[in-house]
Design a protein around this motif. Structure first.
Motif, PDB file in Angstrom:
ATOM      1  N   ALA A   1      -0.159 118.247  69.788  1.00 51.04           N
ATOM      2  CA  ALA A   1      -0.988 119.335  70.470  1.00 51.04           C
ATOM      3  C   ALA A   1      -1.562 118.540  71.547  1.00 51.04           C
ATOM      4  O   ALA A   1      -1.024 118.769  72.779  1.00 51.04           O
TER       5      ALA A   1
ATOM      6  N   ALA B   1      -7.234 119.977  67.839  1.00 51.19           N
ATOM      7  CA  ALA B   1      -5.989 120.926  68.303  1.00 51.19           C
ATOM      8  C   ALA B   1      -6.058 122.251  69.041  1.00 51.19           C
ATOM      9  O   ALA B   1      -5.440 122.331  70.154  1.00 51.19           O
TER      10      ALA B   1
ATOM     11  N   ALA C   1      -4.083 124.472  71.491  1.00 51.09           N
ATOM     12  CA  ALA C   1      -3.337 125.114  70.796  1.00 51.09           C
ATOM     13  C   ALA C   1      -3.810 125.912  69.601  1.00 51.09           C
ATOM     14  O   ALA C   1      -4.032 125.396  68.377  1.00 51.09           O
TER      15      ALA C   1
END
Length: 327
Positions: free
Chosen positions: A28, A298, A303
Motif C-alpha cells: 500500500a 495501510a 488503502a
C-alpha cells in the motif's frame, strides 16, 4: 512424540497473525496492487518468521532449561535437532518463495533472513539485539513494497518501515525483562514510543496529509471504494460521495488511535507494576498491537479498506494467544 500443540508452542502460531500486514502495508505504501507476488512475499515472511521462532528456542535451550523449563525443547517434547532442522528448512522455503517474486524481493528476503539468524545466534543478548529485531520488521515491510514493481523508496514506505521498526525495537527492549521483571524504564520507553507513533499518525490523518500515495492507488484493489455518483443520481451521489470521503479521512486516524490504545494499556500496567506476569502481558500486547499499527499505516497510505480488513485479524490473534502464548 511431539504433538501439533508442541510445535504450535515452539513456533508461536498466535503471533503469525501479525505477519501478513507487513507486506500488505508495504504494498500500500508503495502504491501498488496486491497480486500473486504479494502473496509470495507474505509466504516468505511467514516462513522466515517461523524459522526465527524455531531458531530462537534452539539457541536459548540452555537458558530456557533454567528459566522456562516447560517450553518444548527443555521439556524434551521436541528435539533440538528437529527445531534447528525446521529453522533451516523454513528459511530455505521462504527464500525460494521470494526468488519467485523477483530479484528485488530475493535481495530483501536475503537481508531479512541474515538479520533473523544473526539476531538468534549472536545479537540477541547484546545491545544490538533490539536494533536487529526492529530492522527485521522494517525489512519485512520493504519486502512487500519491492514486489509491487513500483518505486519502493518513497516517503510513505520509509515512514511506514520506520514506524514498524521503532515499535518492534521498543517491544524487544521490554521482552528482556519477561522472566525477571523489575524494570519500569523499558515499558515506559515503549509506552512513549507507541504514543509518539499513534499521535503522529492521528494528527497526520486529521490534517489530510496521510495519503501521499492515495491518488496513485485509487484504482488499486487495496484502496477501492464504490463510485457514489452512480448511486441514486448526481444529488444523492454527491452527498454519498462526501460521506464516503469523510469516512475515508477518519479511518486512518481512528485506526491510529486504536493502535495507541492497544499498545499503551499493557505498557502502562507494566510501568506501574513491573512484575514478570505484567511484563509478559506487555510484550504480548505489544506484539498483537502490530496489527492495528499495520492497519493504520495501510489506511494512511491510501488503502482504508485494507486497513479495515487487517483489523479482522486482531480478535483472531487474541483468541489464539489464549491457547498459545506469542512470547
Amino acid at each position: 512424540m511431539s504433538t501439533f500443540r508442541d510445535w504450535a508452542q515452539l513456533l508461536r502460531v498466535s503471533a503469525l497473525f501479525t505477519v501478513p500486514g507487513d507486506a500488505l502495508a508495504g504494498a500500500a505504501a508503495a502504491g501498488g496492487r496486491a497480486d500473486l507476488r504479494t502473496l509470495r512475499a507474505i509466504g516468505c515472511s511467514l516462513c522466515l518468521y517461523e524459522a526465527g521462532m524455531a531458531l530462537n528456542d534452539w539457541a536459548d535451550r540452555g537458558e530456557d532449561a533454567r528459566d522456562r523449563p516447560n517450553r518444548p525443547l527443555p521439556s524434551g517434547r521436541i528435539r533440538p535437532g528437529a527445531a534447528l532442522g525446521a529453522a533451516a528448512g523454513l528459511t530455505g522455503v521462504g527464500l525460494a518463495m521470494a526468488a519467485r517474486a523477483g530479484r528485488p524481493a530475493a535481495a530483501v528476503a536475503g537481508a531479512l533472513a541474515a538479520t533473523v539468524w544473526a539476531y538468534d545466534l549472536k545479537l540477541k543478548h547484546t545491545h544490538a539485539g533490539a536494533v536487529a529485531m526492529g530492522a527485521a520488521r522494517g525489512l519485512d515491510l520493504l519486502l512487500g513494497a519491492v514486489v509491487t514493481g513500483h518505486t519502493p523508496l518513497r516517503p510513505a514506505v520509509a515512514l511506514s518501515s520506520a514506524a514498524l521498526a521503532a515499535h518492534t525495537y521498543a517491544v524487544t527492549r521490554v521482552s528482556r525483562h519477561e522472566t525477571t521483571g523489575g524494570s519500569s524504564l523499558a515499558p515506559f520507553a515503549a509506552l512513549a514510543t507507541s504514543a509518539v507513533i499513534s499521535t503522529g499518525l492521528v494528527l497526520q490523518g486529521l490534517r489530510g496529509r496521510g495519503r501521499d500515495v492515495g491518488a496513485g492507488a485509487a484504482g488499486s484493489v487495496l484502496a477501492y471504494w464504490p463510485d457514489a455518483s452512480a448511486v441514486g443520481g448526481p444529488a444523492r451521489g454527491s452527498r454519498l460521495s462526501r460521506g464516503l470521503r469523510l469516512s475515508r479521512s477518519l479511518t486512518a486516524p481512528a485506526l491510529a488511535a486504536t493502535y495507541g490504545t492497544a499498545a499503551g494499556r499493557p505498557y502502562l500496567h507494566a510501568v506501574l507494576n513491573p512484575s514478570p506476569p505484567l511484563t509478559q502481558r506487555a510484550v504480548g500486547g505489544g506484539i498483537r498491537s502490530l496489527i492495528p499499527l499495520q492497519a493504520a499505516l495501510a489506511a494512511h497510505a491510501g488503502a482504508p479498506a485494507l486497513g479495515g480488513a487487517l483489523m479482522a485479524l486482531a480478535p483472531i490473534a487474541r483468541r489464539v494467544s489464549w491457547k498459545v502464548s506469542p512470547t
